[in-house]
Every structure is written in C-alpha cells, then in structure tokens.
Design a protein around this motif. Structure first.
Motif, PDB file in Angstrom:
ATOM      1  N   UNK A 282      -8.705  10.687  -2.301  1.00  0.00           N
ATOM      2  CA  UNK A 282      -9.217   9.992  -1.128  1.00  0.00           C
ATOM      3  C   UNK A 282     -10.671  10.377  -0.901  1.00  0.00           C
ATOM      4  N   UNK A 283     -11.484   9.406  -0.587  1.00  0.00           N
ATOM      5  CA  UNK A 283     -12.877   9.631  -0.175  1.00  0.00           C
ATOM      6  C   UNK A 283     -12.984   9.198   1.274  1.00  0.00           C
TER       7      UNK A 283
ATOM      8  N   UNK B  28     -14.420  -4.904  -4.945  1.00  0.00           N
ATOM      9  CA  UNK B  28     -15.590  -5.098  -4.095  1.00  0.00           C
ATOM     10  C   UNK B  28     -15.180  -5.815  -2.824  1.00  0.00           C
ATOM     11  N   UNK B  29     -15.718  -5.370  -1.695  1.00  0.00           N
ATOM     12  CA  UNK B  29     -15.415  -6.031  -0.428  1.00  0.00           C
ATOM     13  C   UNK B  29     -16.174  -7.347  -0.333  1.00  0.00           C
ATOM     14  N   UNK B  30     -15.697  -8.232   0.530  1.00  0.00           N
ATOM     15  CA  UNK B  30     -16.456  -9.448   0.805  1.00  0.00           C
ATOM     16  C   UNK B  30     -17.286  -9.276   2.076  1.00  0.00           C
ATOM     17  N   UNK B  31     -17.112  -8.154   2.755  1.00  0.00           N
ATOM     18  CA  UNK B  31     -17.889  -7.845   3.962  1.00  0.00           C
ATOM     19  C   UNK B  31     -19.246  -7.283   3.563  1.00  0.00           C
ATOM     20  N   UNK B  32     -20.292  -7.739   4.228  1.00  0.00           N
ATOM     21  CA  UNK B  32     -21.628  -7.210   3.974  1.00  0.00           C
ATOM     22  C   UNK B  32     -21.946  -6.130   4.993  1.00  0.00           C
ATOM     23  N   UNK B  33     -22.412  -4.995   4.512  1.00  0.00           N
ATOM     24  CA  UNK B  33     -22.738  -3.858   5.367  1.00  0.00           C
ATOM     25  C   UNK B  33     -24.234  -3.904   5.678  1.00  0.00           C
TER      26      UNK B  33
ATOM     27  N   UNK C 188      -8.704   5.166  -0.450  1.00  0.00           N
ATOM     28  CA  UNK C 188      -7.533   5.867  -0.969  1.00  0.00           C
ATOM     29  C   UNK C 188      -7.186   5.270  -2.327  1.00  0.00           C
ATOM     30  N   UNK C 189      -7.180   6.109  -3.370  1.00  0.00           N
ATOM     31  CA  UNK C 189      -6.890   5.662  -4.735  1.00  0.00           C
ATOM     32  C   UNK C 189      -5.601   6.332  -5.204  1.00  0.00           C
ATOM     33  N   UNK C 190      -4.688   5.528  -5.709  1.00  0.00           N
ATOM     34  CA  UNK C 190      -3.435   6.039  -6.284  1.00  0.00           C
ATOM     35  C   UNK C 190      -3.106   5.197  -7.505  1.00  0.00           C
ATOM     36  N   UNK C 191      -3.561   5.636  -8.671  1.00  0.00           N
ATOM     37  CA  UNK C 191      -3.372   4.870  -9.907  1.00  0.00           C
ATOM     38  C   UNK C 191      -1.953   4.941 -10.431  1.00  0.00           C
ATOM     39  N   UNK C 192      -1.091   5.729  -9.783  1.00  0.00           N
ATOM     40  CA  UNK C 192       0.308   5.800 -10.216  1.00  0.00           C
ATOM     41  C   UNK C 192       1.129   4.639  -9.668  1.00  0.00           C
ATOM     42  N   UNK C 193       0.566   3.851  -8.747  1.00  0.00           N
ATOM     43  CA  UNK C 193       1.280   2.707  -8.181  1.00  0.00           C
ATOM     44  C   UNK C 193       1.492   1.626  -9.243  1.00  0.00           C
ATOM     45  N   UNK C 194       2.657   1.027  -9.260  1.00  0.00           N
ATOM     46  CA  UNK C 194       2.977   0.000 -10.244  1.00  0.00           C
ATOM     47  C   UNK C 194       2.320  -1.338  -9.971  1.00  0.00           C
TER      48      UNK C 194
ATOM     49  N   UNK D 122      -3.002   0.059  -5.564  1.00  0.00           N
ATOM     50  CA  UNK D 122      -3.672   1.210  -6.154  1.00  0.00           C
ATOM     51  C   UNK D 122      -4.916   1.670  -5.410  1.00  0.00           C
ATOM     52  N   UNK D 123      -5.645   0.751  -4.823  1.00  0.00           N
ATOM     53  CA  UNK D 123      -6.865   1.095  -4.105  1.00  0.00           C
ATOM     54  C   UNK D 123      -6.865   0.435  -2.741  1.00  0.00           C
ATOM     55  N   UNK D 124      -7.094   1.237  -1.715  1.00  0.00           N
ATOM     56  CA  UNK D 124      -7.203   0.743  -0.346  1.00  0.00           C
ATOM     57  C   UNK D 124      -8.564   1.149   0.200  1.00  0.00           C
TER      58      UNK D 124
END
Length: 134
Positions: A47-48, A101-106, A118-124, A129-131
């Motif tokens: 998680x970052x 990539x988000x579609x929201x512009x910062x 949050x990254x979890x590459x173990x998800x099927x 996998x990425x939130x």
C-alpha cells in the motif's frame, strides 16, 4: 443593521508551523529521496499512502514513487503530462506488465490531496488487484 467588527472581531489566522517528518520539493529543484531496502520484502501486496499538493508544474510528468530492481523490473506512481494519476510497472521475473490510469485530472493547486493505492497481485480478478483512492 450592519455587523460591527468591534462586536464580531475578524478571526486571526494561526501562525505558520512545520509538520514533523514532512518534506517539500520546490519547482526547478532536482531533489529527491532515495532508500536502498535491506531485503526484498513483500512485492505482491503493498500500500502507498501520501498527501500531495500540486504546484505550478501542470503538464509535466511528476513522479511520486518509483521503484527499480536494477534490471527491467519497476513500479512507478506518477502524475502524467495529462495531469492524471498513473501506476505502471513490470515484474522482471514473469514480465507481467501492468498499467492503470485515472480519468480524473489533478489540477487543483490550492488543495491537499490524499492518495492511497492498494496493490494485491495475488487476486484472481484483474479489477481487484489495484485500487486507487484520491
């Protein structure tokens, strides 16, 4: 009846202060933070989380976090030239590339934004996998 400033005084602003363990990078500087970890750690689930405030560098790529294994494996969280948040990378061991990539512009230079990834590459399922939360 007008409001009298003697009856309702204008609130004063709190004095400026420094936040412990914080850092600031100025436009035009080439400053960055660097750390060599003592071990590989968990590279499949992580998680970052961080707070950012955009400066005047719109339309310029800005790295928030970049990891590199010394060969071809990397992970990167950055703001693109289109002012969108992107996470991309490549697992050198299996050549498993990812790009989200988000579609929201910062583009708000007046507000702080909390970014959590949050990254979890173990998800099927790939969509699990990425939130990204902003």
């Amino acid at each position: 009846m007008p409001i009298n400033s003697f009856i309702y005084p204008v609130p004063s602003l709190p004095p400026a202060y420094s936040v412990a363990n914080s850092c600031r990078f100025n436009d035009g500087d080439s400053a960055y933070m660097h750390k060599t970890p003592g071990s590989a750690g968990n590279q499949k689930t992580w998680t970052y989380s961080g707070w950012i405030k955009r400066g005047v560098g719109f339309g310029v790529e800005q790295n928030l976090l970049q990891l590199w294994d010394g060969t071809n494996g990397y992970a990167r969280i950055h703001i693109t030239t289109d002012n969108q948040l992107q996470i991309d990378g490549n697992d050198n061991a299996t050549n498993n590339a990812y790009n989200l990539e988000t579609n929201r512009e910062l583009r708000d230079s007046s507000a702080w934004m909390h970014i959590c990834i949050a990254m979890d590459t173990t998800q099927g399922t790939a969509s699990n996998r990425t939130k990204i939360y902003i």
